[in-house]
Design a protein around this motif. Structure first.
Motif, PDB file in Angstrom:
ATOM      1  N   THR A 130     -22.991  -3.896  -2.962  1.00 28.82           N
ATOM      2  CA  THR A 130     -22.723  -4.332  -4.326  1.00 28.82           C
ATOM      3  C   THR A 130     -23.719  -3.700  -5.295  1.00 28.82           C
ATOM      4  N   GLU A 244     -25.100 -11.480 -14.117  1.00 28.30           N
ATOM      5  CA  GLU A 244     -23.706 -11.937 -14.219  1.00 28.30           C
ATOM      6  C   GLU A 244     -22.762 -10.922 -13.559  1.00 28.30           C
ATOM      7  N   ALA A 245     -23.022  -9.630 -13.799  1.00 29.78           N
ATOM      8  CA  ALA A 245     -22.164  -8.595 -13.187  1.00 29.78           C
ATOM      9  C   ALA A 245     -22.255  -8.679 -11.669  1.00 29.78           C
ATOM     10  N   THR A 247     -23.042 -11.350  -9.898  1.00 29.60           N
ATOM     11  CA  THR A 247     -22.449 -12.605  -9.419  1.00 29.60           C
ATOM     12  C   THR A 247     -20.936 -12.486  -9.259  1.00 29.60           C
ATOM     13  N   THR A 248     -20.270 -11.947 -10.271  1.00 31.63           N
ATOM     14  CA  THR A 248     -18.807 -11.850 -10.168  1.00 31.63           C
ATOM     15  C   THR A 248     -18.406 -10.790  -9.145  1.00 31.63           C
ATOM     16  N   ALA A 249     -19.209  -9.715  -9.032  1.00 33.41           N
ATOM     17  CA  ALA A 249     -18.880  -8.679  -8.039  1.00 33.41           C
ATOM     18  C   ALA A 249     -19.013  -9.231  -6.631  1.00 33.41           C
ATOM     19  N   GLY A 252     -16.816 -13.114  -6.606  1.00 36.53           N
ATOM     20  CA  GLY A 252     -15.449 -13.157  -7.125  1.00 36.53           C
ATOM     21  C   GLY A 252     -15.443 -13.641  -8.562  1.00 36.53           C
ATOM     22  N   PRO A 253     -14.310 -13.435  -9.262  1.00 36.80           N
ATOM     23  CA  PRO A 253     -14.256 -13.645 -10.709  1.00 36.80           C
ATOM     24  C   PRO A 253     -14.420 -15.102 -11.155  1.00 36.80           C
ATOM     25  N   ASP A 254     -14.277 -16.076 -10.253  1.00 38.85           N
ATOM     26  CA  ASP A 254     -14.370 -17.487 -10.673  1.00 38.85           C
ATOM     27  C   ASP A 254     -15.789 -18.025 -10.664  1.00 38.85           C
ATOM     28  N   HIS A 256     -19.660 -17.829 -11.839  1.00 39.47           N
ATOM     29  CA  HIS A 256     -20.498 -17.268 -12.911  1.00 39.47           C
ATOM     30  C   HIS A 256     -21.952 -17.643 -12.721  1.00 39.47           C
ATOM     31  N   THR A 276     -22.223 -20.887 -10.256  1.00 45.78           N
ATOM     32  CA  THR A 276     -21.232 -21.940 -10.113  1.00 45.78           C
ATOM     33  C   THR A 276     -21.163 -22.338  -8.642  1.00 45.78           C
TER      34      THR A 276
END
Ligand code: PHE
Length: 353
Positions: A130, A244-245, A247-249, A252-254, A256, A276
């Motif tokens: 990642t 943040e980039a 975390t979502t990578a 997954g997109p849900d 944050h 989250t």
């Protein structure tokens, strides 16, 4: 007489060449060498006969002899090298031992299904992928550190109360309490900045040690990944955006991230990094104590005193650093209640991943 000798040399060379080419192994090469170039060889006899020649003829025949011998010697050498290489390869093939023992876990479909890396290793590999995709380099550092790298250069002079944030394991080496098992991967920040000039964009996965009693959320031997960015004009916004980039990578997109004010001696300002709760998707559950957020690690802007320790001008460069637990990350993502199971080697657990 000269022509005769020259022809004889020519014929003997051709004959010698055939014999060298017919050699079937190293022993043959050795025997042929003696027979063709040795003291009792036909060529040696021709040399002896040269004594009766006039000086000019002797020179001519002598030169032809030397050239013929040289070519034969080269050919012999080539054959010898080829046989030696063959021999070596054959020995390597014959002496090869396969020391792998194939463990087949219960429920495996076949011998080919021979297991996989531990969940923590898989998580580390995924983290590296990642961050590499985000433009970071992967670095490493030593697990045994001096006081300077683990504490002092990170803005914690001797007896600084912040040292109490880490339950340190010292090694019996040199002066008491000077060499220790690193309590975090942050000392590699110092190694990186000593070794190279900015810009630096690096992540450092590695094992860390603390004098902790193992429980559901702590292991005395655990893993962290450190991040360090140093460049012109790096801001807290870059830190928050990078976190943040990532975390979502990774999740997954849900899922944050959020940063909450905190304190670390080597960053100013400092923050806690939370994501989250992946178990309840932020609704609040037992794992996140009803808050909907889970703390993964710390981060902040590199303290000017840390730049001072490695000779980087804080007026020219700024940077951020972060560090979080890899085991913790795996635990949170997979919803594992007790971290100790990562080390139990219970196949019923391990084969799930
Ligand atoms: N090294 C800190 C720890 O182990 C985490 C951290 C890393 C905090 C980098 C800020 C910057 O708790």
């Amino acid at each position: 007489m000269t022509t005769d000798l020259l022809e004889e040399i020519h014929a003997l060379e051709a004959d010698g060449r055939r014999r060298v080419e017919a050699a079937a192994g190293l022993d043959d090469v050795r025997a042929v060498e003696t027979a063709v170039l040795g003291r009792k060889s036909p060529l040696a006899k021709v040399s002896a006969a040269m004594g009766g020649l006039a000086a000019a003829d002797r020179r001519q025949v002598g030169q032809a002899m030397q050239e013929a011998r040289g070519r034969l010697a080269t050919l012999l050498e080539q054959r010898r090298a080829a046989f030696e290489a063959e021999d070596r390869e054959r020995r390597i093939r014959e002496e090869r031992l396969d020391l792998t023992e194939i463990m087949v876990h219960p429920g495996a479909a076949s011998v080919a299904d021979r297991g996989h890396l531990n969940l923590v290793t898989q998580t580390r590999d995924e983290l590296e992928d990642t961050f590499i995709a985000m433009g970071f380099e992967v670095a490493e550092g030593p697990e045994a550190e001096t006081d300077w790298y683990n504490f002092e250069a990170l803005n914690m002079p001797p007896a600084h109360p912040a040292r109490g944030m880490w339950d340190t394991l010292y090694l019996k080496l040199g002066e008491p309490e000077t060499i220790l098992l690193r309590t975090h991967t942050s000392p590699v920040q110092i190694h990186l900045m000593e070794a190279q000039k900015p810009p630096i964009y690096a992540v450092v996965p590695g094992r860390c040690y603390r004098r902790d009693t193992p429980d559901a959320r702590h292991l005395p031997v655990f893993h962290q990944v450190e991040g360090l960015v140093v460049d012109h004009g790096i801001t807290f916004g870059d830190l928050a955006g990078t976190i943040e980039a990532f975390t979502t990578a990774f999740f997954g997109p849900d899922i944050h991230s959020r940063l909450r004010p905190s304190y670390f001696p080597f960053t100013e300002p400092s923050a806690e990094y939370e994501v989250t709760c992946p178990i309840c998707a932020g609704a609040g559950c037992r794992t996140c104590s009803g808050s909907g957020w889970i703390e993964l690690g710390g981060c902040g802007m590199v303290d000017p005193n840390v730049f001072g320790a490695v000779g980087i001008d804080p007026e020219e460069y700024t940077g951020f650093a972060f560090g979080f637990g890899i085991d913790r990350l795996a635990q949170v993502r997979q919803g594992i209640e007790d971290m100790r199971i990562l080390l139990d080697n219970d196949l019923r657990f391990l084969t799930q991943f």
